[in-house]
Write a protein that holds these residues in place. Structure first.
Motif, PDB file in Angstrom:
ATOM      1  N   ARG A 179       0.704  -1.116  -0.136  1.00 30.64           N
ATOM      2  CA  ARG A 179      -0.108   0.426   0.191  1.00 30.64           C
ATOM      3  C   ARG A 179       0.956   1.082   0.195  1.00 30.64           C
ATOM      4  N   ARG A 180       2.084   0.927   0.225  1.00 32.12           N
ATOM      5  CA  ARG A 180       3.008   2.097   0.542  1.00 32.12           C
ATOM      6  C   ARG A 180       3.018   2.764  -0.935  1.00 32.12           C
ATOM      7  N   LYS A 181       3.416   4.455  -1.158  1.00 23.90           N
ATOM      8  CA  LYS A 181       3.633   4.877  -2.448  1.00 23.90           C
ATOM      9  C   LYS A 181       4.995   4.666  -2.426  1.00 23.90           C
ATOM     10  N   SER A 182       6.005   4.557  -1.542  1.00 23.27           N
ATOM     11  CA  SER A 182       7.591   4.546  -1.797  1.00 23.27           C
ATOM     12  C   SER A 182       8.501   4.046  -0.760  1.00 23.27           C
ATOM     13  N   VAL A 183       9.217   3.046  -0.393  1.00 18.17           N
ATOM     14  CA  VAL A 183       9.540   2.188   0.779  1.00 18.17           C
ATOM     15  C   VAL A 183      10.654   2.330   0.306  1.00 18.17           C
ATOM     16  N   ARG A 184      11.629   2.678   2.162  1.00 25.05           N
ATOM     17  CA  ARG A 184      13.257   2.854   2.186  1.00 25.05           C
ATOM     18  C   ARG A 184      14.073   1.060   2.580  1.00 25.05           C
ATOM     19  N   LEU A 185      15.075   0.830   1.964  1.00 29.54           N
ATOM     20  CA  LEU A 185      15.150   0.174   1.720  1.00 29.54           C
ATOM     21  C   LEU A 185      15.263  -0.903   3.860  1.00 29.54           C
ATOM     22  N   THR A 186      15.679   0.474   4.490  1.00 29.94           N
ATOM     23  CA  THR A 186      15.423  -0.137   5.456  1.00 29.94           C
ATOM     24  C   THR A 186      14.221  -0.891   6.256  1.00 29.94           C
ATOM     25  N   ASP A 187      13.002  -0.726   5.530  1.00 30.10           N
ATOM     26  CA  ASP A 187      11.709  -1.484   5.852  1.00 30.10           C
ATOM     27  C   ASP A 187      11.723  -2.570   5.482  1.00 30.10           C
ATOM     28  N   ALA A 188      12.339  -2.830   4.006  1.00 29.39           N
ATOM     29  CA  ALA A 188      11.623  -3.588   3.701  1.00 29.39           C
ATOM     30  C   ALA A 188      12.696  -5.123   4.350  1.00 29.39           C
ATOM     31  N   LEU A 189      13.602  -4.534   4.738  1.00 28.83           N
ATOM     32  CA  LEU A 189      15.220  -5.228   5.347  1.00 28.83           C
ATOM     33  C   LEU A 189      13.639  -6.419   5.972  1.00 28.83           C
ATOM     34  N   ALA A 190      13.505  -6.043   7.053  1.00 29.96           N
ATOM     35  CA  ALA A 190      12.029  -5.879   8.122  1.00 29.96           C
ATOM     36  C   ALA A 190      12.058  -8.434   8.010  1.00 29.96           C
ATOM     37  N   TYR A 191      11.870  -8.111   6.413  1.00 33.59           N
ATOM     38  CA  TYR A 191      11.229  -8.974   5.409  1.00 33.59           C
ATOM     39  C   TYR A 191      12.588 -10.492   5.204  1.00 33.59           C
ATOM     40  N   ALA A 201      24.194  -8.096 -10.279  1.00 33.96           N
ATOM     41  CA  ALA A 201      24.752  -6.436  -9.758  1.00 33.96           C
ATOM     42  C   ALA A 201      23.190  -6.314  -8.642  1.00 33.96           C
ATOM     43  N   ILE A 202      21.954  -7.175  -8.788  1.00 33.85           N
ATOM     44  CA  ILE A 202      21.294  -6.239  -7.775  1.00 33.85           C
ATOM     45  C   ILE A 202      21.256  -6.644  -6.455  1.00 33.85           C
ATOM     46  N   ASN A 203      22.031  -8.464  -6.199  1.00 29.28           N
ATOM     47  CA  ASN A 203      22.284  -8.681  -5.118  1.00 29.28           C
ATOM     48  C   ASN A 203      23.345  -7.353  -4.516  1.00 29.28           C
ATOM     49  N   ASN A 204      24.140  -7.447  -5.481  1.00 27.97           N
ATOM     50  CA  ASN A 204      25.652  -6.538  -4.539  1.00 27.97           C
ATOM     51  C   ASN A 204      25.201  -5.653  -3.657  1.00 27.97           C
ATOM     52  N   VAL A 205      24.641  -4.412  -5.064  1.00 27.21           N
ATOM     53  CA  VAL A 205      23.836  -3.330  -4.376  1.00 27.21           C
ATOM     54  C   VAL A 205      23.176  -3.533  -3.033  1.00 27.21           C
ATOM     55  N   LEU A 206      22.391  -4.747  -2.976  1.00 21.34           N
ATOM     56  CA  LEU A 206      21.344  -4.477  -1.743  1.00 21.34           C
ATOM     57  C   LEU A 206      22.408  -5.463  -0.777  1.00 21.34           C
ATOM     58  N   THR A 207      23.265  -6.263  -0.728  1.00 19.68           N
ATOM     59  CA  THR A 207      24.115  -5.978   0.325  1.00 19.68           C
ATOM     60  C   THR A 207      24.758  -5.385   0.856  1.00 19.68           C
ATOM     61  N   ARG A 208      25.259  -4.438  -0.595  1.00 21.83           N
ATOM     62  CA  ARG A 208      26.351  -2.816   0.423  1.00 21.83           C
ATOM     63  C   ARG A 208      25.215  -2.310   0.777  1.00 21.83           C
ATOM     64  N   ALA A 209      23.540  -2.227   0.454  1.00 20.82           N
ATOM     65  CA  ALA A 209      23.052  -1.039   1.089  1.00 20.82           C
ATOM     66  C   ALA A 209      22.643  -1.901   2.542  1.00 20.82           C
ATOM     67  N   ALA A 210      21.974  -2.809   3.065  1.00 20.09           N
ATOM     68  CA  ALA A 210      22.039  -3.516   4.133  1.00 20.09           C
ATOM     69  C   ALA A 210      23.582  -2.963   4.974  1.00 20.09           C
ATOM     70  N   ALA A 211      24.477  -3.741   4.178  1.00 18.74           N
ATOM     71  CA  ALA A 211      25.435  -3.796   5.191  1.00 18.74           C
ATOM     72  C   ALA A 211      25.450  -2.423   5.784  1.00 18.74           C
ATOM     73  N   GLU A 212      25.514  -1.137   5.329  1.00 20.96           N
ATOM     74  CA  GLU A 212      25.309   0.291   5.470  1.00 20.96           C
ATOM     75  C   GLU A 212      24.115   0.888   6.057  1.00 20.96           C
ATOM     76  N   ALA A 213      23.882   0.102   6.632  1.00 22.59           N
ATOM     77  CA  ALA A 213      22.061   0.634   7.255  1.00 22.59           C
ATOM     78  C   ALA A 213      22.405  -0.088   8.746  1.00 22.59           C
ATOM     79  N   GLY A 214      23.415  -0.941   8.385  1.00 21.25           N
ATOM     80  CA  GLY A 214      23.285  -2.366  10.122  1.00 21.25           C
ATOM     81  C   GLY A 214      22.819  -2.883  10.149  1.00 21.25           C
ATOM     82  N   LEU A 215      22.500  -3.725   8.679  1.00 25.71           N
ATOM     83  CA  LEU A 215      20.781  -4.762   9.130  1.00 25.71           C
ATOM     84  C   LEU A 215      20.949  -5.549   8.265  1.00 25.71           C
ATOM     85  N   PRO A 216      20.868  -7.106   8.328  1.00 18.93           N
ATOM     86  CA  PRO A 216      20.970  -7.920   7.957  1.00 18.93           C
ATOM     87  C   PRO A 216      20.378  -8.688   7.165  1.00 18.93           C
TER      88      PRO A 216
END
Length: 299
Positions: A179-191, A201-216
């Motif tokens: 239902r969101r109009k947009s979402v931050r990755l930190t919200d999605a990382l809960a799932y 490339a997509i996995n690499n960018v997700l892994t890097r962004a999650a590490a920068e956010a300090g979330l698995p």
């Protein structure tokens, strides 16, 4: 036996013009030289092609038989020259393309189709690879053109602007984030996530962004194609990330695409070649076509 096309063309001209004089003028050769060539042709073939008299020359039965053969040979020679000119201009030949799945699913089908409509004698061979492999394939001359995510891959290649795409979150219909109009990755990382294959490339960018956010990044399953990713999302095995243009191909599935409010979600795709100077004629035609069909970058 040595037959040369000049003599054969002269012979055909004599048969069609009925006189050596007119045939000589047509072929831009002196009448004396034309007569000598015809005599040499008869000597090479060991047959009399013309009977000579004060009234001129008259073709023999052998000459009429040779006429059809000579026309066929000359047409074949003209065909060889024409085809070689086509190869030189790029109208014929083949091009080896390696591209990532984002380019293949979003842009290349229509662009290759329109290119082949203009150049039906060109053979385009397309193979999917990840961006690191694409840069290596082009550098090693295993491919003529690559399409990959812009970046530095440590290879001696040249990158040219191509297109931009936007990564988005794909979730099942009815998911909380749908239902969101947009979402931050930190919200999605809960799932749990359905990821692409290792090295993508997509996995690499997700892994890097999650590490920068300090979330698995909880990768529950990894797949090798966008359709498999969407089917796994529909099955409730997790959420996923893929280009919005690619996600639109699977709109009939029970999924929702939510824009990612992240600066890295907008990516630049590039054409990859060894160097612009090294491009063959046919490869240059394709590269120019791909670039001509590229919309201007957003301001």
């Amino acid at each position: 036996m040595k037959l040369d096309p000049v003599s054969l063309r002269l012979f055909v001209a004599v048969m069609e013009e009925n006189t050596i004089a007119r045939a000589s003028a047509r072929e831009h050769i002196a009448p004396s030289a034309a007569s000598r060539r015809l005599s040499e042709l008869e000597s090479a073939l060991k047959v009399e092609l013309f009977t000579r008299s004060n009234k001129g020359v008259e073709p023999t039965a052998a000459a009429f038989a040779l006429l059809n053969l000579a026309r066929g040979v000359l047409n074949d020679l003209d065909g060889i020259a024409s085809q070689m000119r086509d190869y030189g201009s790029g109208a014929r030949g083949h091009v080896r393309i390696v591209a990532n799945i984002s380019a293949i699913t979003q842009f290349l089908p229509r662009q290759i189709q329109s290119f082949l409509a203009l150049h039906p004698q060109v053979d385009v061979r397309l193979q999917e690879q990840i961006s690191t492999a694409i840069a290596h394939s082009v550098a090693e001359n295993a491919a003529d053109v690559g399409i990959l995510n812009a970046g530095n891959y440590g290879e001696k290649v040249t990158l040219l602007p191509y297109r931009s795409d936007e990564l988005a979150l794909v979730v099942p219909v009815g998911h909380t984030l749908a239902r969101r109009k947009s979402v931050r990755l930190t919200d999605a990382l809960a799932y749990d996530f359905v990821g692409m294959h290792p090295g993508s490339a997509i996995n690499n960018v997700l892994t890097r962004a999650a590490a920068e956010a300090g979330l698995p990044l909880k990768l529950r399953i990894q797949v090798t194609s966008y359709d498999a990713l969407c089917l796994m999302v529909v099955a409730g095995l997790g959420v996923g990330v893929l280009p919005r243009g690619s996600a639109a191909l699977y709109s009939a599935l029970a999924i929702r695409t939510v824009p990612l409010a992240e600066p890295w979600a907008v990516r630049q795709l590039a054409l990859c070649v060894r160097s612009e100077e090294s491009l063959s004629s046919v490869t240059r035609l394709l590269v120019d076509h791909l670039r001509d069909n590229t919309p201007p970058p957003p301001r």
